[in-house]
Write a protein that holds these residues in place. Sequence first.
Motif, PDB file in Angstrom:
ATOM      1  N   ALA A 113       1.173  -0.921   0.032  1.00  0.00           N
ATOM      2  CA  ALA A 113      -0.547  -0.250   0.155  1.00  0.00           C
ATOM      3  C   ALA A 113       0.915   1.151  -0.197  1.00  0.00           C
ATOM      4  CB  ALA A 113      -1.206   0.065   1.347  1.00  0.00           C
ATOM      5  N   ALA A 114       2.067   1.395   0.779  1.00  0.00           N
ATOM      6  CA  ALA A 114       2.990   2.234   0.610  1.00  0.00           C
ATOM      7  C   ALA A 114       4.409   1.829   1.414  1.00  0.00           C
ATOM      8  CB  ALA A 114       2.185   3.327   1.761  1.00  0.00           C
ATOM      9  N   TYR A 163       1.313   1.124   6.680  1.00  0.00           N
ATOM     10  CA  TYR A 163       0.990   0.569   5.563  1.00  0.00           C
ATOM     11  C   TYR A 163       2.075  -0.073   4.874  1.00  0.00           C
ATOM     12  CZ  TYR A 163      -3.585   3.637   5.400  1.00  0.00           C
ATOM     13  OH  TYR A 163      -4.694   4.314   6.171  1.00  0.00           O
ATOM     14  N   ARG A 164       3.163  -0.796   5.180  1.00  0.00           N
ATOM     15  CA  ARG A 164       3.919  -1.127   4.359  1.00  0.00           C
ATOM     16  C   ARG A 164       3.427  -2.732   4.086  1.00  0.00           C
ATOM     17  NH1 ARG A 164       8.589  -1.661   7.903  1.00  0.00           N
ATOM     18  NH2 ARG A 164       6.604  -1.693   9.028  1.00  0.00           N
ATOM     19  N   TYR A 165       2.318  -3.072   3.717  1.00  0.00           N
ATOM     20  CA  TYR A 165       1.713  -4.004   4.028  1.00  0.00           C
ATOM     21  C   TYR A 165       0.520  -4.428   1.940  1.00  0.00           C
ATOM     22  CZ  TYR A 165       3.071  -4.788   8.426  1.00  0.00           C
ATOM     23  OH  TYR A 165       3.789  -4.126   9.705  1.00  0.00           O
ATOM     24  N   CYS A 166       0.310  -5.470   1.900  1.00  0.00           N
ATOM     25  CA  CYS A 166      -0.537  -6.056   0.881  1.00  0.00           C
ATOM     26  C   CYS A 166      -2.538  -5.827   1.310  1.00  0.00           C
ATOM     27  CB  CYS A 166       0.113  -6.984   0.091  1.00  0.00           C
ATOM     28  SG  CYS A 166       1.347  -6.794  -0.326  1.00  0.00           S
ATOM     29  N   TRP A 167      -3.475  -5.217   0.746  1.00  0.00           N
ATOM     30  CA  TRP A 167      -4.235  -5.145   1.449  1.00  0.00           C
ATOM     31  C   TRP A 167      -5.302  -5.407   0.036  1.00  0.00           C
ATOM     32  CZ3 TRP A 167      -2.118  -0.975   4.310  1.00  0.00           C
ATOM     33  CH2 TRP A 167      -2.416  -1.580   5.545  1.00  0.00           C
ATOM     34  N   LEU A 186       4.717  12.238  -7.468  1.00  0.00           N
ATOM     35  CA  LEU A 186       4.139  11.063  -6.594  1.00  0.00           C
ATOM     36  C   LEU A 186       3.297  11.871  -5.789  1.00  0.00           C
ATOM     37  CD1 LEU A 186       7.418   9.952  -5.306  1.00  0.00           C
ATOM     38  CD2 LEU A 186       6.184   8.957  -7.170  1.00  0.00           C
ATOM     39  N   LEU A 187       2.271  10.868  -4.702  1.00  0.00           N
ATOM     40  CA  LEU A 187       1.000  11.037  -3.968  1.00  0.00           C
ATOM     41  C   LEU A 187       1.023  10.768  -2.690  1.00  0.00           C
ATOM     42  CD1 LEU A 187      -2.084  10.764  -7.039  1.00  0.00           C
ATOM     43  CD2 LEU A 187      -0.692  13.626  -5.605  1.00  0.00           C
ATOM     44  N   ALA A 188       0.888  11.190  -1.731  1.00  0.00           N
ATOM     45  CA  ALA A 188       1.184  10.268  -0.391  1.00  0.00           C
ATOM     46  C   ALA A 188      -0.526  10.062  -0.847  1.00  0.00           C
ATOM     47  CB  ALA A 188       0.875  11.305   0.343  1.00  0.00           C
ATOM     48  N   PHE A 246       3.668   7.563   2.139  1.00  0.00           N
ATOM     49  CA  PHE A 246       4.089   7.655   0.734  1.00  0.00           C
ATOM     50  C   PHE A 246       5.227   6.556   0.235  1.00  0.00           C
ATOM     51  CE2 PHE A 246       6.875  10.418  -1.730  1.00  0.00           C
ATOM     52  CZ  PHE A 246       6.049  11.354  -2.389  1.00  0.00           C
ATOM     53  N   PRO A 247       5.348   6.621  -0.727  1.00  0.00           N
ATOM     54  CA  PRO A 247       3.635   6.975  -2.210  1.00  0.00           C
ATOM     55  C   PRO A 247       3.301   5.949  -2.052  1.00  0.00           C
ATOM     56  CG  PRO A 247       6.210   6.164  -3.455  1.00  0.00           C
ATOM     57  CD  PRO A 247       6.354   6.217  -1.915  1.00  0.00           C
TER      58      PRO A 247
END
Length: 606
Positions: free
Chosen positions: A238-239, A256-260, A551-553, A567-568
Amino acid sequence: MRIEDLGFIGDLHTGALIDRRGTMTWLCLPRFDSPACFASLVGTADNGFWSLAPRGRVKARRQRYRPETLILETEFDTAHGSVRLTDFMHPDGKRRDVLRRVEGLRGRVRLEMRLRVRFNYGETVPWVHRVKEGLAAVAGADAVLLRCDVPTEGRNLTTCATFEVRAGESRSFTLSWYPSHEKPPPPLSVRASLASTARHWRKWSARCTYRGPWRDAVLRSLITLKALTYRPTGGIMAAATTSLPEKIGGTRNWDYRYCWLRDATFTLYALMHAGYTKEAEAWSGWLLRAFAGAPTQMHMLYGANSGHVPLETELPHLAGYEKSRPVRVGNAAARQFQFDIYGELMDALHLSREMGLHSSDDLWRVQRHLVEFVIQNRHEPDQGIWEFRGPRRHFTYSKVMGWVALDRAIQSVERFRLDGPVAHWRRVRAQIHADVCRRGFDRRQGVFTQYYGSSQLDASLLLMPLVGFLPATDPRMRRTIEKIQTELMSDGLVYRYNPERAHATDRLPPGEGAFLPCSFWLVDCLCLLNRRDEARELFEKLLKLRSPLGLLAEEYDPPARRQLGNFPQAISHVALINSAQNLSEQSMPARERGAGSQSSVRARRR
C-alpha cells in the motif's frame, strides 16, 4: 522536509526515501516490511540516515527522475560549482544494494558524506568495523557493507567522509545488505549498474499502452506501482512507509507496508488497461495465495510474502514525523471483520477469469465458499472500508460489496458455464439490493448514508456506480454524488467522511486530510454522468497536487497545501491511472466494472 519533498527509489523488494538535501531518511532491509535501518523520517538523526551533499551553502537544488526510470537525480549549485547526485537500486532480484554516485558538472565542489546505520527502527547501534571488502555494520541477523572510493572515518558513532569533486570526475558509494552470518556480496560497478538499471526501467516503460493526454503522469504512477511490488510474490505494498501522519501532530499514524485485499480489482484494471498483463497476473496470483483457506480465517491485509501482518505495536523511542506520535508497526486492521473484502475478492477473481489469468475447478470451489460465507454473514455488522476502531455497524458500502459478491458469482456461472445454485444466488442478490436501498437510504435527505440508520455521508458511496450497484444516473445516486460534493468537499477535494461527527464510529481525535482516491472516484462518477468538463477540471487539479517528482501520498491538507499520510501511496496512483483512462475514453474501467463487461480487456489481452 515536507512529505512531497521526498524522492522514492526501489528494487522490487524494498524502497528508500531521499529528501532534496540528499539525505536518505527511510530504508527497510531486506523487505518493505522489515525493520528500518534508517528511520530519521519518523524520528531524529539519531535513528539513522545517510546524507551526501555539498558542504556549506547550497544556492539551488533541482531534483528529477531520469525519464521513464526510477533513477533519482539531485543537482546542487554552490558558489564554487555544481554536482549531480544519482540514487538508485538495481532490480536484479538477487541482492539488496543502494547505490549513490556524485558527478562534477562545473567547477569544483567540496562534499560531505555521513552514514549513521541504526537497525530495528533506529533503536540498535551496530558494531561497525573495517573488513577487507569495506566498512561493515553488524547487529543481530543483519549486516550492511559500505564500499566507496573516498577515505572514511568514524565520528560520534557516524561514518563520515569529506572529499572534493571537479567537473568530469565522479565518486561512488554502495551500501549492501546481507545476513550477518554470511559473507558480504561481491562488489558492483556503479557505472555498469546504473546503465543496466536505466535499460531495465526504459524497457519496462516502453510496454505502456496508454497514449492519452496525461501519459507522463500515468507512466510515473505505473512506475511507482511497479516499484511498490514485492517481486517474489507479486504483492503490491500500500505504501513504502509507516506512521506518516494523516494530521500533523496527530495520532492517525498507521503502518501501510503491507498488501490490502481491498485494492485488488482497481489495481487489476490499472495494470491491464495500461498493457501490463504480467504484473496483473502476478498480483492476481498473490491474491489467490493470500486468502487460500477458510473464509473465516482470512485477514484483510498481508505481508509482502503473503504472511500474516504482525500485531500492532508502538515504538516509543521514535519522536514521530513532525512530532506526530505514536509511531506504529504492524496493523490491527488485519484482524478486523471487513465485509466488503469478500465482494472485492469475488470481483477480482471474476475479472481474472475474464482476462484469462486464472481459471480452474479449484478456484471456483474457493469462490463458492466465499459466496456461501457472504450469504451466511450478510446480516452481520462490520468495521467497514475505513477500518473503524469503534463498534461494528451495518455500513452501506459493505453491504453493497456483498451484493457484488453474489453478482459476480452469477455472472461467472452465466458466462463460463460453471455450476452453482444460481436461482438461490439471484434471490439473495435481490434481497441485499432491496435491503441497501431501504435501510442505507435516507429518504429525508434523498441520499445514501454511511451506515444503516445514519444521516452521515461517506465518500465510499461514490463506488456504488463504479461497481455496478446502481447507475450514476439513478436519481438516488445522482443526489448522493451531488450531496458529497457539497458536504464532503473542501477546496475542491473530497474527504472520506466528516471526522468531526464520527468519533463514536472511528474512536479517534478529529482531523485528517482529504483522501485523494476519493477525489479520483468523484472524477470517475462525473465521467459516468457525462459531466466530462467538470471531471477533467477536477482531474487537472489533482495532478497539480502531485509532488515535483509526480508522487502522491494518501491525503492532502488544503489549508496547509501539503500532502499527508504514507508515501508513496499505491491506491492514489491506481486511482490516478484509472481516472486518466476514464477521461481519455481509450478505455473506461469505471463503465466496464460497473457493467460487468470486460470484453475490451479480453480483446486487449488477445
